[in-house]
Design an enzyme around this catalytic site. Structure first.
Site, PDB file in Angstrom:
ATOM      1  N   GLY A  11       0.845  -1.207   0.000  1.00 23.45           N
ATOM      2  CA  GLY A  11       0.000   0.000   0.000  1.00 23.45           C
ATOM      3  C   GLY A  11       0.869   1.242   0.000  1.00 23.45           C
ATOM      4  N   GLY A  12       1.990   1.161  -0.708  1.00 22.08           N
ATOM      5  CA  GLY A  12       3.027   2.195  -0.666  1.00 22.08           C
ATOM      6  C   GLY A  12       2.572   3.571  -1.105  1.00 22.08           C
ATOM      7  CB  ALA A  13       0.617   4.882  -3.829  1.00 26.98           C
ATOM      8  CD  GLN A  15      -5.427   8.357   4.914  1.00 26.04           C
ATOM      9  OE1 GLN A  15      -5.241   9.544   5.110  1.00 26.04           O
ATOM     10  NE2 GLN A  15      -6.414   7.685   5.515  1.00 26.04           N
ATOM     11  CB  ALA A  17       2.474   3.887   2.588  1.00 27.73           C
ATOM     12  CG  ASN A 105      -9.174  -6.998   2.646  1.00 25.09           C
ATOM     13  OD1 ASN A 105      -8.196  -6.444   2.181  1.00 25.09           O
ATOM     14  ND2 ASN A 105     -10.304  -6.357   2.885  1.00 25.09           N
ATOM     15  N   GLY A 130      -3.513  -3.450   7.450  1.00 27.16           N
ATOM     16  CA  GLY A 130      -4.722  -3.384   6.611  1.00 27.16           C
ATOM     17  C   GLY A 130      -5.862  -4.181   7.219  1.00 27.16           C
ATOM     18  CG  ASP A 159      -6.835  -0.313  18.569  1.00 28.54           C
ATOM     19  OD1 ASP A 159      -7.778   0.351  18.139  1.00 28.54           O
ATOM     20  OD2 ASP A 159      -6.218  -1.147  17.873  1.00 28.54           O
ATOM     21  NE  ARG A 162      -7.080   5.526  17.451  1.00 23.30           N
ATOM     22  CZ  ARG A 162      -7.638   4.903  16.418  1.00 23.30           C
ATOM     23  NH1 ARG A 162      -8.269   3.742  16.594  1.00 23.30           N
ATOM     24  NH2 ARG A 162      -7.580   5.423  15.210  1.00 23.30           N
ATOM     25  CG  HIS A 187      -7.851  -2.526  14.601  1.00 18.06           C
ATOM     26  ND1 HIS A 187      -7.596  -1.408  15.354  1.00 18.06           N
ATOM     27  CD2 HIS A 187      -8.183  -2.073  13.376  1.00 18.06           C
ATOM     28  CE1 HIS A 187      -7.767  -0.336  14.615  1.00 18.06           C
ATOM     29  NE2 HIS A 187      -8.125  -0.713  13.403  1.00 18.06           N
TER      30      HIS A 187
HETATM   31  P1  NAX Z   1      -5.369   4.006   1.491  1.00 14.78           P
HETATM   32  O1  NAX Z   1      -6.590   3.582   0.757  1.00 14.78           O
HETATM   33  O2  NAX Z   1      -4.962   5.442   1.521  1.00 14.78           O
HETATM   34  O3  NAX Z   1      -4.119   3.185   0.934  1.00 14.78           O
HETATM   35  C1  NAX Z   1      -4.143   1.814   0.737  1.00 14.78           C
HETATM   36  C2  NAX Z   1      -3.226   1.539  -0.439  1.00 14.78           C
HETATM   37  O4  NAX Z   1      -3.122   0.132  -0.568  1.00 14.78           O
HETATM   38  C3  NAX Z   1      -3.765   2.066  -1.766  1.00 14.78           C
HETATM   39  O5  NAX Z   1      -2.774   2.892  -2.377  1.00 14.78           O
HETATM   40  C4  NAX Z   1      -4.028   0.792  -2.585  1.00 14.78           C
HETATM   41  O6  NAX Z   1      -3.761   0.969  -3.965  1.00 14.78           O
HETATM   42  C5  NAX Z   1      -3.052  -0.169  -1.938  1.00 14.78           C
HETATM   43  N1  NAX Z   1      -3.398  -1.583  -2.116  1.00 14.78           N
HETATM   44  C6  NAX Z   1      -4.616  -2.153  -2.208  1.00 14.78           C
HETATM   45  N2  NAX Z   1      -4.511  -3.466  -2.432  1.00 14.78           N
HETATM   46  C7  NAX Z   1      -3.187  -3.745  -2.479  1.00 14.78           C
HETATM   47  C8  NAX Z   1      -2.450  -4.927  -2.695  1.00 14.78           C
HETATM   48  N3  NAX Z   1      -3.060  -6.091  -2.948  1.00 14.78           N
HETATM   49  N4  NAX Z   1      -1.106  -4.847  -2.680  1.00 14.78           N
HETATM   50  C9  NAX Z   1      -0.483  -3.684  -2.471  1.00 14.78           C
HETATM   51  N5  NAX Z   1      -1.142  -2.517  -2.274  1.00 14.78           N
HETATM   52  C10 NAX Z   1      -2.478  -2.553  -2.277  1.00 14.78           C
HETATM   53  O7  NAX Z   1      -5.540   3.426   2.961  1.00 14.78           O
HETATM   54  P2  NAX Z   1      -4.761   3.804   4.298  1.00 14.78           P
HETATM   55  O8  NAX Z   1      -5.438   4.938   4.950  1.00 14.78           O
HETATM   56  O9  NAX Z   1      -3.307   3.902   4.005  1.00 14.78           O
HETATM   57  O10 NAX Z   1      -5.100   2.521   5.193  1.00 14.78           O
HETATM   58  C11 NAX Z   1      -4.582   1.249   4.865  1.00 14.78           C
HETATM   59  C12 NAX Z   1      -5.245   0.174   5.687  1.00 14.78           C
HETATM   60  O11 NAX Z   1      -5.000   0.374   7.086  1.00 14.78           O
HETATM   61  C13 NAX Z   1      -6.777   0.138   5.564  1.00 14.78           C
HETATM   62  O12 NAX Z   1      -7.176  -1.220   5.416  1.00 14.78           O
HETATM   63  C14 NAX Z   1      -7.248   0.670   6.888  1.00 14.78           C
HETATM   64  O13 NAX Z   1      -8.531   0.182   7.217  1.00 14.78           O
HETATM   65  C15 NAX Z   1      -6.200   0.148   7.817  1.00 14.78           C
HETATM   66  N6  NAX Z   1      -6.067   0.775   9.121  1.00 14.78           N
HETATM   67  C16 NAX Z   1      -5.714  -0.028  10.173  1.00 14.78           C
HETATM   68  C17 NAX Z   1      -5.493   0.455  11.436  1.00 14.78           C
HETATM   69  C18 NAX Z   1      -5.093  -0.450  12.559  1.00 14.78           C
HETATM   70  O14 NAX Z   1      -4.981   0.037  13.696  1.00 14.78           O
HETATM   71  N7  NAX Z   1      -4.852  -1.751  12.378  1.00 14.78           N
HETATM   72  C19 NAX Z   1      -5.693   1.903  11.723  1.00 14.78           C
HETATM   73  C20 NAX Z   1      -5.619   2.764  10.523  1.00 14.78           C
HETATM   74  C21 NAX Z   1      -6.258   2.205   9.283  1.00 14.78           C
HETATM   75  O15 NAX Z   1      -7.638   2.451   9.326  1.00 14.78           O
END
Ligand code: NAX
Length: 325
Positions: A11-13, A15, A17, A105, A130, A159, A162, A187
């Site tokens: 998910g390097g691109a 938010q 990352a 997922n 994720g 968590d 927080r 989570h």
């Molecule tokens: P974004 O949607 O900004 O970024 C996710 C990125 O992952 C996108 O650029 C997408 O193209 C890429 N992606 C999707 N499938 C992929 C794959 N198969 N291989 C490589 N890259 C892939 O999300 P972001 O805000 O960065 O959040 C990422 C994940 O963290 C989400 O699932 C979110 O729900 C989860 N979170 C988990 C938290 C935790 O405490 N465990 C808290 C924060 C966040 O909500």
């Protein structure tokens, strides 16, 4: 200077990352004497945006960065990885059912688990961020039979942080005055932030706050914090999530100095939790490994909440087992 280690971020691109990669590159995760090679994974439509992130990383001229790989192939991204932060996931789209989300997922994390199994360092430390993070970690782990199940963890540190922040604010102390914080379980909104063992500057936390605040404010505020951030910011937690990921990996790699940290780990049956599900426990980290804190007294109030979050994780596992056949 040490030899560089390889850190994969999926998910390097995205938010998270966008904060995480720069924190790791500046040495926050592994220390100021540990060079890193960043290996960033994205899906093909996001490769252009990822290229922009790589340009910015290069423009920082970080002394610790000894290489950057940008790819849409998990086999390349995880090649020889010492650390893997699985951040990219399929977000819930409009009209998407919970089952569809789990399935999308499950596919992503089974592919990535296999790639880790086949290409990563045999000592790789994996953190799944994720969502649904705990069950995604379980899926990745199940697809990596050659790695130790203990190498797959899920992020509960946000968590945990927080909870520290809420308690510090309430008691007028600093987060660093707090010991023995625990967040149990998933989570998700069923997680159980537990103050029964916590101390603030050496005093029992529950002696400093009243039970009504604990039950009616603290627990729901911590459980619902993600939703509150989305409401306020119009986007989900990103910098705080990245910071928690840095904390999780730093504790695991470099130790927690005897302190307790909450980590989603494969249950070994501790506290009566179903074996194998990725459940958050209080852990102490030492020598690149973690140990679940044992022998804590659990009262009926806590047990009911620990059971509820376990039940949700059992259901997620059952749904995924059905989907994966
Ligand atoms: P974004 O949607 O900004 O970024 C996710 C990125 O992952 C996108 O650029 C997408 O193209 C890429 N992606 C999707 N499938 C992929 C794959 N198969 N291989 C490589 N890259 C892939 O999300 P972001 O805000 O960065 O959040 C990422 C994940 O963290 C989400 O699932 C979110 O729900 C989860 N979170 C988990 C938290 C935790 O405490 N465990 C808290 C924060 C966040 O909500």
């Amino acid at each position: 200077m040490k030899a560089p280690v390889r850190v994969a971020i999926t998910g390097g691109a995205g938010q998270i990352a966008y904060s995480l990669a720069f924190r790791i590159a500046s040495g926050d995760m592994l220390g100021p004497d540990q060079p890193v090679i960043l290996q960033l994974l994205e899906i093909p439509p996001a490769m252009g945006a990822l290229e922009g992130v790589v340009m910015e990383l290069n423009d920082c001229a970080f002394p610790l960065v000894h290489g950057i790989v940008a790819t849409d192939d998990p086999n390349v991204a995880f090649k020889d990885a010492d650390y893997a932060l699985l951040v990219g996931a399929r977000p819930r789209g409009p009209g998407m059912e919970r089952k569809d989300l789990l399935q999308a997922n499950a596919q992503i994390f089974s592919v990535q688990g296999k790639a880790l199994n086949d290409h990563a360092s045999r000592d790789v430390k994996v953190l799944v961020v994720g969502n649904p993070a705990n069950t995604n970690a379980l899926i990745a782990r199940e697809n990596a039979p050659d790695l130790n199940p203990r190498q797959f963890t899920a992020m509960m540190r946000l968590d945990h942080n927080r909870a520290l922040s809420q308690l510090a604010e309430k008691t007028g102390k600093h987060t660093t005055d707090i010991d023995k914080m625990i967040v149990w379980g998933n989570h998700s909104a069923t997680q159980y932030p537990d103050l029964h063992h916590a101390t603030v500057a050496g005093e029992a936390a529950l002696g400093l706050v009243d039970q009504a605040w604990y039950e009616n404010d603290f627990i729901p505020v911590v459980q619902q914090r993600g939703a509150a951030i989305i409401k306020a910011r119009g986007a989900s937690s990103a910098a705080s999530a990245a910071s928690a990921a840095v904390d999780h990996m730093r504790s695991w790699a470099l130790g927690s100095n005897g302190g307790w940290v909450s980590m989603g780990v494969a249950s070994d049956g501790s506290y009566g939790v179903a074996e194998g599900i990725v459940y958050s426990y209080p852990c102490v980290c030492e020598n690149g490994d973690y140990t679940v804190v044992q022998g804590l007294e659990i009262n009926a109030f806590s047990q009911a909440r620990m059971d509820a979050t376990e039940q949700e994780l059992r259901e997620e596992r059952a749904a995924v087992e059905e989907l994966l056949g």
